[in-house]
Design an enzyme around this catalytic site. Structure first.
Site, mmCIF file in Angstrom:
data_model
loop_
_atom_site.group_PDB
_atom_site.id
_atom_site.type_symbol
_atom_site.label_atom_id
_atom_site.label_comp_id
_atom_site.label_asym_id
_atom_site.label_seq_id
_atom_site.Cartn_x
_atom_site.Cartn_y
_atom_site.Cartn_z
ATOM 1 C CG ASP A 1 -20.028 1.246 -11.061
ATOM 2 O OD1 ASP A 1 -19.774 0.435 -11.966
ATOM 3 O OD2 ASP A 1 -20.882 1.014 -10.192
ATOM 4 C CD1 TRP A 2 -21.875 1.884 -17.783
ATOM 5 C CD2 TRP A 2 -20.830 -0.068 -18.073
ATOM 6 N NE1 TRP A 2 -22.070 1.502 -19.079
ATOM 7 C CE2 TRP A 2 -21.445 0.298 -19.288
ATOM 8 C CE3 TRP A 2 -20.105 -1.274 -18.022
ATOM 9 C CZ2 TRP A 2 -21.368 -0.490 -20.439
ATOM 10 C CZ3 TRP A 2 -20.033 -2.045 -19.155
ATOM 11 C CH2 TRP A 2 -20.657 -1.655 -20.359
#
Ligand code: BGC
Length: 747
Positions: free
Chosen positions: A289-290
């Site tokens: 994820d980011w």
């Protein structure tokens, strides 16, 4: 001179042999091409393939080592970027792809990724609302339209579907999922994966299973907060939907921000290597994820970027979105032998395999066709589907005076900011949807009733503050109104990531507006617009007509008014329980019985030492699976074909349903079970099947479900399937509370 000629011809020879490099030869297998390419790549280029860089709007915090726009182009030219996120549109994606293909040493094409959550330009209802339609075919269709639009705009890959089972209306991201039930969540996940991916051609996009795993369990519904679930809960409540999407062939998986058992998901060997890859056989690519690789340092799991990158790749995660820890440290870790070359090669192969699968090495520009993009975005057929989808998600909570459907009103008074706001029918995850193309409720009303006299009074602001000066005007307009349509809820941008709320009640100002509307004595239809269940207790106490409209996307207003007018008979049913009060959260239908269960309404000294609140009931205001229609249905004659089966057998479960109204309708019939005694224990109800059934006015239908013994199984804490003999209850009903019950024995 001779020397020069010689070296020139050497160079020409090298170019010629390069042009025929096996990895460029379309007649070879993908495996052979990948092997050849790997043999030509430097460690730096390999690591570059694992690097995903943001090239557009920020969908997360900016990172410390961000190289900036020019720096990113340079990285790309150096072969240090495998994928971009948030670069959209044919023009931008084509220009960027050209650099990758024409200006890097090996010409490896890029993957372009974007969060296409519920539509690209034509925005469909939020996924939570779409799930309330219980219509898998419609979900597959909306995903395929989203894919068609996104791919026409140069995108290869969406970060969807999100399938985090959640019981948390405080969490802004419940809008992205399909609610509180693992079975239903899994069915929608699979449908969306199929819709997005199709046959992997240039009209589709790769799907992402996210967020792996259990991100929907964030404590107190606070974004990025801790998740602490038992392995037993993990296997039975959280993992089934991800597994369903793996089985449906999803190409990629995204790590979650949270930890599981104290180990951040991005570096969690158990989750990624053991469960996802070894046990489930997932052979696709795992993206972080980011910045989640780097955030393992915030967790206190990695001491520095180098360790974070090592932990991520050794756990089986592949691509580093935006953290940059892989790009800046992994070359050294590989050269030092801390990360074996074989591990790096495997991760890189998984990235390359996607690029070969999409045919990008043979035709790198096939997703970048401006004419196709223009013809595809917001095509009429897409808008028509979005309108249909919006109508199918409208959830009728109460209609006890039969005010709906509206009977050709001539004078309509519309109240509340949300009725006329184009901004609020789209949420944070609106893709490339533009507010100016959306249809508001007010526009929908005017379009449906062109001859009616429609008055709009804002009365409450976007933030929900009441304008007391509107009362006079409201009273005057109400005098001639046949009906008042009052809108309340949350503004659109409160749905999505980083939008947790401690209170999901309507504002005091909205309640004041409603009270004033009621005081006029005219029938009031309350429309609630929000990306999550709100606390509706006070509203339904005082009002008899309440339609939950969710966030319907581009065609929201038409979808709402199609239902108000009766052109669409509502059929949607909640996929999250509606709490009575904030303090009841989390409240969900598939809970355990516990040691001292309580049944609401049981009072007296013998019901004192039980699990209950002293001030509110235990049951939610509206249970899972609840929703009304303009039709009414009567259930009778539940039949289970056998009273006892062995582990290899099935029973059929049938029920008669009569449409006792004068309106044709669609009923969502739900089948639940309860395993009465088991080790470990099972919940009081579990959804095992459902059907959307059309029943004509006054007619009856027999609905039959096949219930194989395997559906009576569950998981132990290690993910082994348990199928235990004993007594079960089987329920069929119109929601998870109102059911007919029968018995079944597994022997
Ligand atoms: C979100 C993901 C999303 C990613 C890229 C993250 O902050 O949690 O769901 O796909 O950003 O936009």
């Amino acid at each position: 001179m001779k020397k020069l000629t010689l070296s020139l011809s050497f160079a020409l020879l090298a170019i010629a042999s390069f042009a025929q490099s096996p990895y460029k030869n379309a007649s070879l297998s993908d495996e052979a091409r990948i092997a050849d390419l790997l043999s030509r790549m430097t460690v730096e280029e390999k690591v570059g393939q694992l690097n995903q860089v943001n090239g557009g709007v920020l969908t997360g915090p900016s990172v410390a080592n961000d190289p900036g726009a020019q720096g990113k182009i340079q990285l790309l030219k150096d072969g240090m970027v495998g994928s971009f996120l948030n670069v959209v549109g044919t023009e931008q994606t084509l220009a960027t792809q050209k650099i990758a293909v024409e200006q890097t040493r090996l010409g490896i094409p890029l993957l372009f990724a974007f969060d296409v959550i519920h539509g690209y330009k034509t925005v469909f209802p939020i996924p939570l609302a779409e799930a309330a339609s219980w219509d898998l075919a419609a979900a597959e269709k909306s995903a395929s339209i989203a894919a068609k639009e996104a791919s026409s705009a140069g995108l290869h890959w969406t970060f969807a579907p999100m399938m985090d089972m959640s019981r948390e209306p405080r969490w802004g991201r419940v809008m992205e999922g399909s609610g509180e039930d693992p079975y239903l969540q899994g069915k929608f996940a699979a449908a969306r994966v199929k819709g997005f991916q199709g046959n992997f051609d240039e009209n589709h996009v790769l799907a992402t299973i996210k967020h792996f795993a259990a991100y929907g369990a964030v404590e107190a519904g606070r974004e990025y907060n801790t998740v602490d679930v038992s392995r037993y809960a993990l296997w039975n409540y959280y993992l089934p939907s991800y597994k369903a999407a793996v089985d449906a062939g999803a190409a990629t998986v995204m790590n979650s921000f949270n930890f599981v058992d104290g180990v951040p998901a991005s570096g969690n060997d158990y989750l990624v290597n053991k469960v996802l890859r070894d046990k489930w056989g997932f052979d696709g690519m795992v993206v972080s994820d980011w910045a989640s690789f780097g955030e393992m340092m915030n967790h206190g799991y990695s001491k520095d970027a180098e360790q974070a990158a090592i932990q991520a790749i050794m756990a089986g995660s592949d691509m580093d979105m935006e953290a940059g820890v892989t790009r800046t440290t992994l070359v050294k870790s590989v050269k030092d032998g801390v990360v074996p070359m074989a591990v790096l090669d495997e991760a890189v192969s998984r990235v390359l395999a996607l690029k070969f699968k999409l045919g990008l090495f043979d035709n790198p520009y096939k997703y970048h066709d401006a004419a196709r993009e223009k013809a595809t975005l917001m095509a009429d057929a897409h808008l028509a589907e979005a309108r249909k989808a919006a109508g199918n998600t409208m959830t009728l909570l109460k209609n006890s005076d039969g005010v709906l459907p509206l009977n050709s009103p001539k004078n309509i008074l519309v109240l509340g900011h949300l009725a006329e706001s184009q901004d609020d029918v789209l949420d944070f995850w609106k893709g490339q949807g533009e507010h100016k193309y959306t249809v508001t409720i007010l526009e929908g009303i005017k379009a449906k009733y062109p001859k009616a006299n429609v008055t709009f009074i804002r009365s409450v602001s976007r933030e929900g503050d009441f304008d007391a000066s509107s009362v006079k005007e409201m009273k005057k307009a109400a005098k001639k109104a046949d009906v008042i349509i009052a809108t309340i809820g949350l503004f659109g941008d409160l749905a999505g990531e980083a939008r947790s709320l401690s209170d999901v009640s309507p504002s005091d100002g909205q309640m004041e507006m409603l009270a004033n509307a009621k005081a006029t004595g005219k029938p009031v239809v309350v429309l609630v617009q929000a990306g999550r269940p709100m606390i509706m207790t006070d509203v339904v106490k005082d009002f008899n007509t309440v339609l939950y409209t969710w966030i319907g996307g581009t065609q929201h207003g038409h979808g709402v008014v199609d239902v108000l007018s009766g052109d669409v008979n509502p059929s949607a049913k909640t996929v999250m329980s509606f709490p009575v009060a904030m303090g009841q959260i989390p409240v969900y239908y598939n809970h355990y019985n516990g040691s001292r269960p309580h049944v609401d309404g049981n009072e007296g000294p013998e019901h004192f030492w039980v699990s209950r609140y002293r001030d509110i009931p235990n049951e939610p205001l509206y249970p899972f699976g609840y929703g009304l229609s303009y039709s009414s249905y009567e259930y009778s004659g539940l039949k289970i074909s056998k009273s006892s089966i062995n582990q290899n057998e099935s029973v059929t479960v049938s029920v008669n349903i009569k449409n006792t109204s004068g309106v044709d309708g669609t009923e969502i019939v739900q089948l639940y079970i309860r395993d009465l005694v088991s080790q470990p224990v099972r919940p009081v109800k579990e959804l095992k099947d459902f059907a959307r059934v059309e029943i004509a006015a006054g007619k009856s239908k027999t609905v039959t479900f096949e219930l194989p013994a395997t559906k009576l199984s569950f998981f132990d804490q290690d993910g082994n399937v348990l199928l235990q003999k004993g007594a079960f209850k089987v329920f069929v009903g119109t929601n998870s509370r109102d059911v007919l019950a029968g018995d079944l024995e597994l022997r």
